[in-house]
Design a protein around this motif. Structure first.
Motif, PDB file in Angstrom:
ATOM      1  N   GLY A  98       0.700  -1.102   0.007  1.00 42.00           N
ATOM      2  CA  GLY A  98      -0.049  -0.026   0.187  1.00 42.00           C
ATOM      3  C   GLY A  98       0.826   1.290   0.161  1.00 42.00           C
ATOM      4  O   GLY A  98       0.433   2.386  -0.734  1.00 42.00           O
ATOM      5  N   CYS A  99       2.205   1.333   0.514  1.00 43.63           N
ATOM      6  CA  CYS A  99       2.862   2.364   0.660  1.00 43.63           C
ATOM      7  C   CYS A  99       3.228   2.577  -0.517  1.00 43.63           C
ATOM      8  O   CYS A  99       3.413   3.826  -1.060  1.00 43.63           O
ATOM      9  CB  CYS A  99       3.983   2.184   1.693  1.00 43.63           C
ATOM     10  N   GLU A 125      10.236   2.072  -0.408  1.00 43.06           N
ATOM     11  CA  GLU A 125       9.778   1.028  -0.834  1.00 43.06           C
ATOM     12  C   GLU A 125      10.658  -0.259  -0.448  1.00 43.06           C
ATOM     13  O   GLU A 125      11.825  -0.336  -0.528  1.00 43.06           O
ATOM     14  CB  GLU A 125       9.648   1.226  -2.490  1.00 43.06           C
ATOM     15  N   CYS A 126      10.001  -1.253   0.111  1.00 42.87           N
ATOM     16  CA  CYS A 126      10.748  -2.653   0.411  1.00 42.87           C
ATOM     17  C   CYS A 126      10.277  -3.779  -0.493  1.00 42.87           C
ATOM     18  O   CYS A 126       9.648  -4.611   0.057  1.00 42.87           O
ATOM     19  CB  CYS A 126      10.359  -2.817   1.794  1.00 42.87           C
ATOM     20  N   ASP A 127      10.559  -3.497  -1.737  1.00 42.63           N
ATOM     21  CA  ASP A 127      10.214  -4.754  -2.736  1.00 42.63           C
ATOM     22  C   ASP A 127      10.837  -6.121  -2.418  1.00 42.63           C
ATOM     23  O   ASP A 127      10.103  -7.029  -2.592  1.00 42.63           O
ATOM     24  CB  ASP A 127      10.530  -4.063  -4.000  1.00 42.63           C
ATOM     25  N   TYR A 128      12.053  -5.991  -1.753  1.00 37.96           N
ATOM     26  CA  TYR A 128      12.561  -7.345  -1.634  1.00 37.96           C
ATOM     27  C   TYR A 128      11.868  -8.117  -0.748  1.00 37.96           C
ATOM     28  O   TYR A 128      11.497  -9.132  -0.421  1.00 37.96           O
ATOM     29  CB  TYR A 128      14.051  -7.274  -1.160  1.00 37.96           C
ATOM     30  N   ILE A 129      11.538  -7.277   0.622  1.00 41.16           N
ATOM     31  CA  ILE A 129      10.707  -7.900   1.815  1.00 41.16           C
ATOM     32  C   ILE A 129       9.283  -8.363   1.284  1.00 41.16           C
ATOM     33  O   ILE A 129       8.975  -9.636   1.597  1.00 41.16           O
ATOM     34  CB  ILE A 129      10.646  -6.731   3.091  1.00 41.16           C
ATOM     35  N   ILE A 255      12.823  -7.475   7.898  1.00 41.15           N
ATOM     36  CA  ILE A 255      11.644  -6.109   8.563  1.00 41.15           C
ATOM     37  C   ILE A 255      12.464  -5.475   9.483  1.00 41.15           C
ATOM     38  O   ILE A 255      12.494  -4.454   9.601  1.00 41.15           O
ATOM     39  CB  ILE A 255      10.311  -6.862   9.032  1.00 41.15           C
ATOM     40  N   PHE A 256      13.155  -6.196  10.463  1.00 42.65           N
ATOM     41  CA  PHE A 256      13.727  -5.482  11.455  1.00 42.65           C
ATOM     42  C   PHE A 256      15.138  -4.617  10.917  1.00 42.65           C
ATOM     43  O   PHE A 256      15.406  -3.500  11.343  1.00 42.65           O
ATOM     44  CB  PHE A 256      14.524  -6.492  12.266  1.00 42.65           C
ATOM     45  N   GLU A 257      15.630  -5.059   9.710  1.00 41.78           N
ATOM     46  CA  GLU A 257      16.775  -4.392   9.000  1.00 41.78           C
ATOM     47  C   GLU A 257      16.111  -3.043   8.481  1.00 41.78           C
ATOM     48  O   GLU A 257      17.060  -2.019   8.337  1.00 41.78           O
ATOM     49  CB  GLU A 257      17.330  -5.234   8.124  1.00 41.78           C
ATOM     50  N   LYS A 258      14.968  -3.055   8.179  1.00 39.04           N
ATOM     51  CA  LYS A 258      14.172  -1.790   7.628  1.00 39.04           C
ATOM     52  C   LYS A 258      13.579  -1.116   8.592  1.00 39.04           C
ATOM     53  O   LYS A 258      12.462  -0.404   8.091  1.00 39.04           O
ATOM     54  CB  LYS A 258      13.657  -2.113   6.448  1.00 39.04           C
TER      55      LYS A 258
END
Length: 632
Positions: A98-99, A125-129, A255-258
């Protein structure tokens, strides 16, 4: 500012109306935490956001905020080192997706909303996650393809379960076992497969009893020929859980890394949800974005209290330019308090960054403080009277106010002796004026109106009242004062005309009528002069008709202070109120000139005394003894 101000002006109720337009709890939580800003720069920025958000809404079919749930609690678990379960990971995945959508949407709207569009640049944007979660989690479970080891373990589990079921089916279909079996099904207890056996035969079946039914009629037995495979299955399930945990740990670690970027994303999405909720409220209620200043100048053009429904009389209001203190007068229930609240609430709305229900040309000042003294603050706990509690509140306000303060007083100085109350109110208003505050106060005191008319930096305003229909018009007019119209309202409520007439007389002439006429049987008479005109001046010797007896008597004593006369009736002296008798014949018509009227009663008294003595009356004897004593 304090919570009392927000409560009295109903700011939280206004927030609830705006929260209805949020799509998630993110925006709602932000609105709940919103407080009026004291910074002119911040207020201008917030109002600029409103304009841009309205432009976007007017030029777009929808805002892609749907599905952006609040993941605060999930992120907190990650920060605490806890491992997320599959459903929580999917929520994070949906949020990140959604982001990405809202970022693209807002950047494309740079032409309509330069400021709001710039916020989207900070969305990470966290496409990899997203991809990793999508690959590893299917249908809210860890997918077998998430790792080679997990796929191998689950394949072995399937083989093991197949062997167990094959042997159990043979047990069920064996003719020698039919008499033992309660139900011809394969059941499970925990992770182990069992057969329902009749309790009476449980010792005749080779196997382990793992459970019994609640009534004790059925024993759930794991036959010995599947025990080896059951233990193998338990071991494989344990390996599966360990492998799933590794995969969930890996995804949680991503997720913690980001986490810092994701938390910033949450803040930006919450801000967008709040801003668009404010814009939707503004469009739905035909609001405008007013001009703002920090000089104490307020101008409201056809403004409306946002919590009022139906047809509302608009408010036109101004202060802070030609005068800094405004005194509002007018009838009870005429709208004075509502006008005070409307000015206060509209000011707080703007300082919160909300548009207001008004027309173009409106201006609102940004204040460091907004204080109110409205309503009955009587404290049972502190044993304070209404007046005392108001004064205590005003003292607290005085100690906290400065030149950038808006103060609203409702019925200032009321609740005590009028002369003292008015004098105290004027002194209080002077003090706030000298402190540089913008002050708006309502009152019924004429002394305060007169003071405002004499002071060059004070102004009067009145709530109009239709004297023909006796109805309030709820319209504020600056530059004039209005009467309280207590007499008009009293007339409408049924107070007698003669009471209103005297009240009007007492307003200019303090010569009160203190000689009131009262009787035990007749109600208190308020106006003696009007009553006396209707009373006949009865004289001794007049023949009168007694209305209650429908008979006649002779007046023995004239009217006393209680409006009673004494009448000789059937050889008795009786007291009768003048309203219960009528004049039949005056003494002048009955007797010639010079006639001794007293002789009418003297002979009677003598006859009565003689009669009393004969019957041995002690009262008569005492009377004779008294007369003898007086003659010595």
């Amino acid at each position: 500012m304090n919570n009392t101000t927000f409560e009295k002006l109903q700011l939280d109720e206004l927030k609830e109306l705006i929260k209805l337009h949020c799509v998630s709890s993110l925006g709602k939580d932000l609105i709940d935490k919103l407080t009026p800003s004291k910074s002119l720069t911040v207020v201008k920025r917030k109002l600029k956001e409103n304009e841009e958000a309205r432009n976007i809404l007017s030029n777009s079919n929808h805002i892609p905020l749907e599905g952006l749930f609040n993941i605060h609690s999930t992120i907190e678990k990650v920060e605490k080192g806890m491992i997320l379960d599959p459903m929580e990971l999917v929520k994070v995945q949906d949020f990140l997706r959604g982001c990405k959508k809202i970022k693209k949407f807002m950047i494309d709207k740079e032409f309509y909303a330069q400021t709001l569009s710039s916020y989207a640049l900070n969305i990470t944007e966290c496409d990899y996650i997203e991809d990793e979660i999508s690959y590893a989690i299917k249908n809210n479970k860890v997918d077998s393809n998430a790792s080679k080891e997990l796929k191998k373990i689950r394949r072995n589990i399937e083989v093991c379960e197949s062997k167990i079921k094959e042997r159990l089916n043979k047990f069920l279909t064996s003719s020698g076992n039919k008499k033992y079996i309660q139900e011809f099904i394969i059941s499970k207890r925990g992770d182990r497969y069992v057969i329902p056996i009749k309790a009476s035969y449980k010792n005749e079946v080779d196997g382990t009893v793992l459970d019994t039914s609640s009534k004790g009629t059925t024993a759930f037995i794991e036959p010995n020929n599947v025990s080896k495979f059951s233990l193998e299955l338990v071991s494989l399930k344990s390996e599966e859980s360990i492998e799933e945990y590794k995969i969930l740990s890996y995804l949680t670690e991503l997720i913690f890394e980001k986490i810092s970027n994701i938390k910033l994303n949450i803040e930006i999405i919450a801000e967008y949800d709040m801003v668009f909720a404010k814009a939707k409220y503004s469009l739905n209620n035909k609001c405008i974005t007013p001009s703002v200043n920090n000089r104490g100048y307020i101008k409201i053009v056809n403004g409306k209290h946002p919590l009022l429904k139906g047809k509302v009389v608009p408010l036109n209001f101004e202060i802070g330019k030609d005068y800094r203190s405004l005194i509002i007068t007018g009838p009870n229930a005429g709208g004075k308090t509502l006008s005070l609240k409307a000015v206060g609430l509209l000011t707080l709305m703007v300082q919160c960054g909300f548009d207001i229900c008004a027309e173009e040309g409106s201006q609102i000042s940004v204040f460091e403080n907004v204080f109110v003294d409205i309503g009955d603050n009587q404290s049972i706990e502190n044993a304070l009277s209404t007046f005392s509690s108001h004064i205590k509140n005003i003292a607290d306000i005085m100690n906290k106010s400065n030149k950038s303060t808006l103060v609203l007083f409702d019925e200032i100085g009321s609740g005590t002796e009028p002369n003292e109350g008015a004098s105290l109110a004027i002194a209080i208003l002077e003090e706030f004026y000298q402190m540089g505050c913008i002050t708006i106060a309502s009152t019924h005191y004429g002394e305060i109106k007169n003071f405002a008319s004499m002071h060059k930096d004070f102004e009067n305003a009145g709530m109009l009242f239709d004297k023909e229909t006796l109805e309030p018009l709820y319209k504020l007019v600056i530059g004039t004062s209005e009467d309280s119209n207590a007499l008009f309202i009293s007339k409408k409520m049924g107070i007698r005309d003669k009471v209103l007439k005297r009240a009007k007389k007492y307003m200019t002439n303090k010569e009160y009528n203190l000689d009131l006429v009262k009787t035990q049987k007749v109600e208190v008479i308020e106006d003696l002069e009007e009553v006396v005109k209707d009373i006949v001046n009865f004289q001794v010797g007049d023949k009168v008709k007694l209305l209650d007896q429908n008979d006649y008597g002779i007046v023995y004593k004239e009217i006393d202070k209680f409006n009673n006369i004494e009448v000789l009736y059937k050889d008795e002296f009786v007291k009768v109120n003048v309203k219960r008798v009528e004049l039949y014949l005056s003494k002048d018509e009955l007797y010639p000139t010079g006639y001794d009227i007293d002789s009418l009663f003297t002979s009677y008294e003598e006859r009565k005394l003689e009669k009393d003595i004969k019957r041995g009356s002690k009262k008569a004897l005492k009377k004779i003894q008294k007369e003898i004593k007086n003659n010595k």
